[in-house]
Design a protein around this motif. Structure first.
Motif, PDB file in Angstrom:
ATOM      1  N   GLY A 108       0.808  -1.209   0.000  1.00 48.30           N
ATOM      2  CA  GLY A 108       0.000   0.000   0.000  1.00 48.30           C
ATOM      3  C   GLY A 108       0.841   1.259   0.000  1.00 48.30           C
ATOM      4  N   ARG A 109       1.909   1.233   0.781  1.00 51.00           N
ATOM      5  CA  ARG A 109       2.800   2.394   0.860  1.00 51.00           C
ATOM      6  C   ARG A 109       3.504   2.626  -0.476  1.00 51.00           C
ATOM      7  N   THR A 110       3.950   1.565  -1.105  1.00 55.20           N
ATOM      8  CA  THR A 110       4.622   1.682  -2.396  1.00 55.20           C
ATOM      9  C   THR A 110       3.659   2.192  -3.465  1.00 55.20           C
ATOM     10  N   PHE A 111       2.418   1.740  -3.419  1.00 56.14           N
ATOM     11  CA  PHE A 111       1.392   2.217  -4.360  1.00 56.14           C
ATOM     12  C   PHE A 111       1.232   3.734  -4.237  1.00 56.14           C
ATOM     13  N   LEU A 112       1.179   4.234  -3.023  1.00 56.58           N
ATOM     14  CA  LEU A 112       1.061   5.676  -2.817  1.00 56.58           C
ATOM     15  C   LEU A 112       2.324   6.398  -3.265  1.00 56.58           C
ATOM     16  N   TYR A 113       3.465   5.797  -3.008  1.00 54.65           N
ATOM     17  CA  TYR A 113       4.741   6.409  -3.368  1.00 54.65           C
ATOM     18  C   TYR A 113       4.838   6.622  -4.871  1.00 54.65           C
ATOM     19  N   VAL A 114       4.274   5.697  -5.630  1.00 60.56           N
ATOM     20  CA  VAL A 114       4.314   5.783  -7.094  1.00 60.56           C
ATOM     21  C   VAL A 114       3.215   6.698  -7.629  1.00 60.56           C
TER      22      VAL A 114
END
Length: 320
Positions: free
Chosen positions: A115-121
């Motif tokens: 989830g965090r990586t999705f937001l980061y991208v």
């Protein structure tokens, strides 16, 4: 028809992880204000509702693990992250990194990091440039909704400051945590307290906890001796950028990690190595979250490899 007699599946191990996060949560409130708890509550609610939608069809209880994932996810965010952004992130993490694989025990990727990586991208601005000043005197954030937003580069995160100005913050400041950054990643002291609780309660394997640190420090030491410019050095690098937080609370997640003892060590070493390679040679200041997700992919292969290797060794011993 009711889902179950109990709405939550009892998972004592998950509660132990929650206990270990208490010091980090209190630290996040002190450094950044009470919005920490409000944002965390919203994320937990939507994480729970997301899993509930899937479990209703299966007539199964919601796992307590979803609370752990939601809290860890929140602690990887800046305190000023908009509620709608955080909600999107936790829904993605629970739905697409956990439930689509069959739910708890079957997921390949860590839901919080996914989830965090999705937001980061997708929403990089909210996770890379919108930071808040960390309180450095008592009562700090305990009397504030949220600490002030940073208005100069000198108040940005330690790794960003180092990369853009060449200035390294004092190690003592990094250790105690009064620096800008994601809510749960700034205080090495509180993260280490969490590590002690995890080990004391046997909620985490020390191999998964220590091996990423060894891989990171080992490669950083080599690059430092070689004079690589972008490497800040093993000690500064270890105390900044969230590698300790990831090593202690994410690399140790048992579902997505290997089961074999030797495989756990290799898995952890590569998490540390990949983290540093991304920091030094990549475009991202951090890198630990990407490293864990990459190794999540290879965890089953590493497990199978060591299982076959050990099986061959046993056959050779019997034959001898």
């Amino acid at each position: 028809m009711p889902i179950s007699k109990n709405i939550f599946m009892k998972q004592p191990m998950m509660r132990k992880v929650l206990y270990s996060l208490i010091p980090v949560i209190f630290g996040a409130i002190y450094f950044f204000g009470w919005r920490t708890i409000i944002l965390m509550s919203v994320v937990v609610l939507f994480g729970f509702l997301t899993e509930l939608i899937f479990k209703r069809k299966q007539k199964k209880p919601v796992t307590e693990a979803v609370i752990v994932s939601a809290i860890l996810f929140t602690l990887t965010l800046p305190v000023s992250t908009p509620f709608w952004v955080a909600i999107i992130g936790i829904i993605f993490g629970i739905a697409f990194a956990k439930e689509v694989f069959g739910g708890f025990g079957h997921n390949v990727f860590n839901p919080a990091l996914a989830g965090r990586t999705f937001l980061y991208v997708c929403f990089p601005e909210y996770l890379t440039v919108r930071w808040n000043v960390a309180a450095d005197t008592f009562p700090g954030g305990f009397l504030q909704y949220m600490t002030p937003a940073v208005d100069t580069m000198s108040s940005s995160t330690p790794l960003t400051i180092l990369r853009q100005t060449g200035e390294a913050l004092p190690l003592q400041q990094l250790f105690w945590g009064n620096v800008s950054g994601s809510m749960g990643e700034t205080s090495v002291f509180l993260i280490l307290i969490g590590a002690v609780i995890l080990l004391y309660t046997k909620a985490a394997d020390w191999r998964l906890m220590v091996s990423p640190i060894i891989g990171f420090v080992g490669l950083s030491s080599i690059l430092t001796l070689m004079g690589v410019a972008n490497d800040p050095g093993p000690l500064f690098g270890l105390l900044s950028g969230g590698i300790l937080f990831v090593a202690i609370f994410f690399a140790t997640e048992p579902i997505t990690a290997p089961k074999n003892k030797e495989a756990k060590i290799i898995y952890g070493l590569f998490i540390g190595i990949i983290t540093l390679l991304i920091r030094v040679y990549g475009i991202f200041v951090g890198g630990a979250m990407f490293a864990v997700l990459i190794m999540n992919t290879f965890a089953p292969i590493i497990d199978i490899g060591f299982k076959n290797l050990n099986s061959r060794k046993r056959k050779q011993v019997k034959a001898a």
